[in-house]
Design a protein around this motif. Sequence first.
Motif, PDB file in Angstrom:
ATOM      1  N   VAL A 124       0.837  -1.201   0.000  1.00  0.00           N
ATOM      2  CA  VAL A 124       0.000   0.000   0.000  1.00  0.00           C
ATOM      3  C   VAL A 124       0.872   1.251   0.000  1.00  0.00           C
ATOM      4  O   VAL A 124       0.602   2.227  -0.701  1.00  0.00           O
ATOM      5  CB  VAL A 124      -0.973  -0.016   1.204  1.00  0.00           C
ATOM      6  N   ALA A 125       1.944   1.223   0.785  1.00  0.00           N
ATOM      7  CA  ALA A 125       2.845   2.379   0.850  1.00  0.00           C
ATOM      8  C   ALA A 125       3.515   2.648  -0.497  1.00  0.00           C
ATOM      9  O   ALA A 125       3.681   3.804  -0.895  1.00  0.00           O
ATOM     10  CB  ALA A 125       3.893   2.159   1.937  1.00  0.00           C
ATOM     11  N   ARG A 126       3.907   1.600  -1.206  1.00  0.00           N
ATOM     12  CA  ARG A 126       4.605   1.747  -2.489  1.00  0.00           C
ATOM     13  C   ARG A 126       3.686   2.109  -3.642  1.00  0.00           C
ATOM     14  O   ARG A 126       4.134   2.605  -4.677  1.00  0.00           O
ATOM     15  CB  ARG A 126       5.314   0.440  -2.856  1.00  0.00           C
ATOM     16  N   ALA A 127       2.387   1.846  -3.489  1.00  0.00           N
ATOM     17  CA  ALA A 127       1.446   2.018  -4.594  1.00  0.00           C
ATOM     18  C   ALA A 127       1.286   3.484  -4.983  1.00  0.00           C
ATOM     19  O   ALA A 127       1.382   4.385  -4.147  1.00  0.00           O
ATOM     20  CB  ALA A 127       0.086   1.431  -4.216  1.00  0.00           C
ATOM     21  N   ASP A 128       1.026   3.686  -6.272  1.00  0.00           N
ATOM     22  CA  ASP A 128       0.753   5.033  -6.774  1.00  0.00           C
ATOM     23  C   ASP A 128      -0.682   5.445  -6.482  1.00  0.00           C
ATOM     24  O   ASP A 128      -1.004   6.635  -6.512  1.00  0.00           O
ATOM     25  CB  ASP A 128       0.995   5.082  -8.283  1.00  0.00           C
ATOM     26  N   ALA A 129      -1.557   4.475  -6.245  1.00  0.00           N
ATOM     27  CA  ALA A 129      -2.963   4.760  -5.961  1.00  0.00           C
ATOM     28  C   ALA A 129      -3.546   3.612  -5.147  1.00  0.00           C
ATOM     29  O   ALA A 129      -3.003   2.512  -5.127  1.00  0.00           O
ATOM     30  CB  ALA A 129      -3.746   4.930  -7.252  1.00  0.00           C
ATOM     31  N   LEU A 130      -4.656   3.900  -4.478  1.00  0.00           N
ATOM     32  CA  LEU A 130      -5.304   2.924  -3.620  1.00  0.00           C
ATOM     33  C   LEU A 130      -6.794   2.869  -3.927  1.00  0.00           C
ATOM     34  O   LEU A 130      -7.440   3.909  -4.089  1.00  0.00           O
ATOM     35  CB  LEU A 130      -5.093   3.306  -2.155  1.00  0.00           C
ATOM     36  N   ILE A 131      -7.322   1.650  -4.013  1.00  0.00           N
ATOM     37  CA  ILE A 131      -8.768   1.428  -4.064  1.00  0.00           C
ATOM     38  C   ILE A 131      -9.129   0.731  -2.761  1.00  0.00           C
ATOM     39  O   ILE A 131      -8.589  -0.335  -2.456  1.00  0.00           O
ATOM     40  CB  ILE A 131      -9.151   0.556  -5.272  1.00  0.00           C
ATOM     41  N   ALA A 132      -9.995   1.350  -1.961  1.00  0.00           N
ATOM     42  CA  ALA A 132     -10.343   0.815  -0.641  1.00  0.00           C
ATOM     43  C   ALA A 132     -11.834   0.501  -0.604  1.00  0.00           C
ATOM     44  O   ALA A 132     -12.660   1.396  -0.807  1.00  0.00           O
ATOM     45  CB  ALA A 132      -9.980   1.824   0.449  1.00  0.00           C
ATOM     46  N   VAL A 133     -12.159  -0.777  -0.347  1.00  0.00           N
ATOM     47  CA  VAL A 133     -13.557  -1.225  -0.405  1.00  0.00           C
ATOM     48  C   VAL A 133     -13.912  -1.971   0.880  1.00  0.00           C
ATOM     49  O   VAL A 133     -13.183  -2.871   1.310  1.00  0.00           O
ATOM     50  CB  VAL A 133     -13.796  -2.152  -1.621  1.00  0.00           C
ATOM     51  N   THR A 134     -15.033  -1.597   1.480  1.00  0.00           N
ATOM     52  CA  THR A 134     -15.465  -2.228   2.735  1.00  0.00           C
ATOM     53  C   THR A 134     -16.936  -2.617   2.674  1.00  0.00           C
ATOM     54  O   THR A 134     -17.729  -1.936   2.010  1.00  0.00           O
ATOM     55  CB  THR A 134     -15.253  -1.271   3.922  1.00  0.00           C
ATOM     56  N   PRO A 135     -17.298  -3.687   3.378  1.00  0.00           N
ATOM     57  CA  PRO A 135     -18.732  -3.919   3.605  1.00  0.00           C
ATOM     58  C   PRO A 135     -19.203  -2.958   4.697  1.00  0.00           C
ATOM     59  O   PRO A 135     -18.388  -2.427   5.463  1.00  0.00           O
ATOM     60  CB  PRO A 135     -18.775  -5.375   4.090  1.00  0.00           C
ATOM     61  N   VAL A 136     -20.494  -2.745   4.759  1.00  0.00           N
ATOM     62  CA  VAL A 136     -21.057  -1.850   5.781  1.00  0.00           C
ATOM     63  C   VAL A 136     -21.537  -2.678   6.961  1.00  0.00           C
ATOM     64  O   VAL A 136     -22.295  -3.628   6.812  1.00  0.00           O
ATOM     65  CB  VAL A 136     -22.227  -1.027   5.200  1.00  0.00           C
ATOM     66  N   PHE A 137     -21.066  -2.303   8.160  1.00  0.00           N
ATOM     67  CA  PHE A 137     -21.542  -2.888   9.413  1.00  0.00           C
ATOM     68  C   PHE A 137     -21.969  -1.752  10.328  1.00  0.00           C
ATOM     69  O   PHE A 137     -21.205  -0.800  10.534  1.00  0.00           O
ATOM     70  CB  PHE A 137     -20.440  -3.692  10.109  1.00  0.00           C
ATOM     71  N   SER A 138     -23.178  -1.825  10.863  1.00  0.00           N
ATOM     72  CA  SER A 138     -23.687  -0.801  11.780  1.00  0.00           C
ATOM     73  C   SER A 138     -23.514   0.602  11.209  1.00  0.00           C
ATOM     74  O   SER A 138     -23.002   1.505  11.865  1.00  0.00           O
ATOM     75  CB  SER A 138     -22.987  -0.896  13.142  1.00  0.00           C
ATOM     76  N   ALA A 139     -23.889   0.761   9.952  1.00  0.00           N
ATOM     77  CA  ALA A 139     -23.905   2.051   9.262  1.00  0.00           C
ATOM     78  C   ALA A 139     -22.527   2.675   9.075  1.00  0.00           C
ATOM     79  O   ALA A 139     -22.401   3.884   8.906  1.00  0.00           O
ATOM     80  CB  ALA A 139     -24.828   3.033   9.987  1.00  0.00           C
ATOM     81  N   SER A 140     -21.460   1.860   9.098  1.00  0.00           N
ATOM     82  CA  SER A 140     -20.118   2.392   8.889  1.00  0.00           C
ATOM     83  C   SER A 140     -19.231   1.319   8.268  1.00  0.00           C
ATOM     84  O   SER A 140     -19.689   0.226   7.952  1.00  0.00           O
ATOM     85  CB  SER A 140     -19.535   2.861  10.227  1.00  0.00           C
ATOM     86  N   TYR A 141     -17.946   1.637   8.095  1.00  0.00           N
ATOM     87  CA  TYR A 141     -16.996   0.656   7.579  1.00  0.00           C
ATOM     88  C   TYR A 141     -16.799  -0.447   8.607  1.00  0.00           C
ATOM     89  O   TYR A 141     -17.090  -0.282   9.794  1.00  0.00           O
ATOM     90  CB  TYR A 141     -15.652   1.299   7.235  1.00  0.00           C
ATOM     91  N   SER A 142     -16.290  -1.582   8.176  1.00  0.00           N
ATOM     92  CA  SER A 142     -16.114  -2.716   9.087  1.00  0.00           C
ATOM     93  C   SER A 142     -14.933  -2.484  10.027  1.00  0.00           C
ATOM     94  O   SER A 142     -14.019  -1.703   9.734  1.00  0.00           O
ATOM     95  CB  SER A 142     -15.882  -4.006   8.286  1.00  0.00           C
ATOM     96  N   GLY A 143     -14.941  -3.190  11.147  1.00  0.00           N
ATOM     97  CA  GLY A 143     -13.839  -3.100  12.104  1.00  0.00           C
ATOM     98  C   GLY A 143     -12.531  -3.580  11.498  1.00  0.00           C
ATOM     99  O   GLY A 143     -11.459  -3.026  11.782  1.00  0.00           O
ATOM    100  N   LEU A 144     -12.586  -4.603  10.664  1.00  0.00           N
ATOM    101  CA  LEU A 144     -11.394  -5.126  10.008  1.00  0.00           C
ATOM    102  C   LEU A 144     -10.777  -4.070   9.098  1.00  0.00           C
ATOM    103  O   LEU A 144      -9.556  -3.873   9.079  1.00  0.00           O
ATOM    104  CB  LEU A 144     -11.771  -6.381   9.202  1.00  0.00           C
ATOM    105  N   PHE A 145     -11.617  -3.370   8.356  1.00  0.00           N
ATOM    106  CA  PHE A 145     -11.168  -2.293   7.474  1.00  0.00           C
ATOM    107  C   PHE A 145     -10.481  -1.198   8.286  1.00  0.00           C
ATOM    108  O   PHE A 145      -9.371  -0.765   7.966  1.00  0.00           O
ATOM    109  CB  PHE A 145     -12.388  -1.735   6.736  1.00  0.00           C
ATOM    110  N   LYS A 146     -11.130  -0.766   9.364  1.00  0.00           N
ATOM    111  CA  LYS A 146     -10.570   0.309  10.200  1.00  0.00           C
ATOM    112  C   LYS A 146      -9.268  -0.134  10.852  1.00  0.00           C
ATOM    113  O   LYS A 146      -8.305   0.639  10.939  1.00  0.00           O
ATOM    114  CB  LYS A 146     -11.589   0.703  11.274  1.00  0.00           C
ATOM    115  N   THR A 147      -9.202  -1.384  11.305  1.00  0.00           N
ATOM    116  CA  THR A 147      -7.987  -1.879  11.954  1.00  0.00           C
ATOM    117  C   THR A 147      -6.797  -1.825  11.012  1.00  0.00           C
ATOM    118  O   THR A 147      -5.694  -1.432  11.408  1.00  0.00           O
ATOM    119  CB  THR A 147      -8.194  -3.317  12.478  1.00  0.00           C
ATOM    120  N   PHE A 148      -7.009  -2.195   9.749  1.00  0.00           N
ATOM    121  CA  PHE A 148      -5.895  -2.139   8.797  1.00  0.00           C
ATOM    122  C   PHE A 148      -5.362  -0.719   8.678  1.00  0.00           C
ATOM    123  O   PHE A 148      -4.153  -0.483   8.737  1.00  0.00           O
ATOM    124  CB  PHE A 148      -6.322  -2.660   7.425  1.00  0.00           C
ATOM    125  N   PHE A 149      -6.253   0.254   8.526  1.00  0.00           N
ATOM    126  CA  PHE A 149      -5.783   1.629   8.363  1.00  0.00           C
ATOM    127  C   PHE A 149      -5.297   2.228   9.679  1.00  0.00           C
ATOM    128  O   PHE A 149      -4.538   3.195   9.672  1.00  0.00           O
ATOM    129  CB  PHE A 149      -6.843   2.476   7.659  1.00  0.00           C
TER     130      PHE A 149
END
Length: 199
Positions: free
Chosen positions: A73-98
């Motif tokens: 992710v650090a080396r990439a020129d661009a990022l596509i970030a996709v999450t499922p919705v849990f409790s009206a927000s991004y998932s905990g797994l998604f947030k933990t990575f970032f």
Amino acid sequence: MRTVAVVSAGLSNPSTTRLLADRLAEATDRALRLGGEQVEVVHVELRDLAHALTDHLLTGFPSGPLAEAIAGVARADALIAVTPVFSASYSGLFKTFFDVVEPGTLEGKPVLLAATAGTARHSLVVDVAMRPLFAYLRADVVATGVFAATDDFGGADAITPRVDRAARELADKVVGRLPVAAVADPFAEPVPFEELLRG
């Protein structure tokens, strides 16, 4: 060579989150190649890194595949970030990575945001939850976010225009930037202790 990192936080296998991530990656690849760019797409499937993410939170150090994913992710020129919705927000797994990505890693990096959910009533999650997170990370987020409900994957193909528009916006941002230089390892050339004592 331009590198696009695709981070997908879907939990099932296969998942609609990964399906949407793949469509966005293909559209971005097409848009960049039309502009004469060579493209490498790097996929980061967070489902496979769940245990390593927990270990990182406890130890403060990424291990094996997680370290490679963060570096990708650090080396990439661009990022596509996709999450499922849990409790009206991004998932905990998604947030933990970032949460474990080093501060400054996404600063100025072009990012395309997307989310999936069972119904269209969650369609504002990209703007209400995801966009503020990536603004805090100082990423350069494209104007068009892509949301797909379960209905968007069957029958009429309603999301293709949004996918293509978002991909073109991401490609335009990438082409307008210089390629990302290799990320320097701060521990590759340490200052000898004796020199620190002298200085």
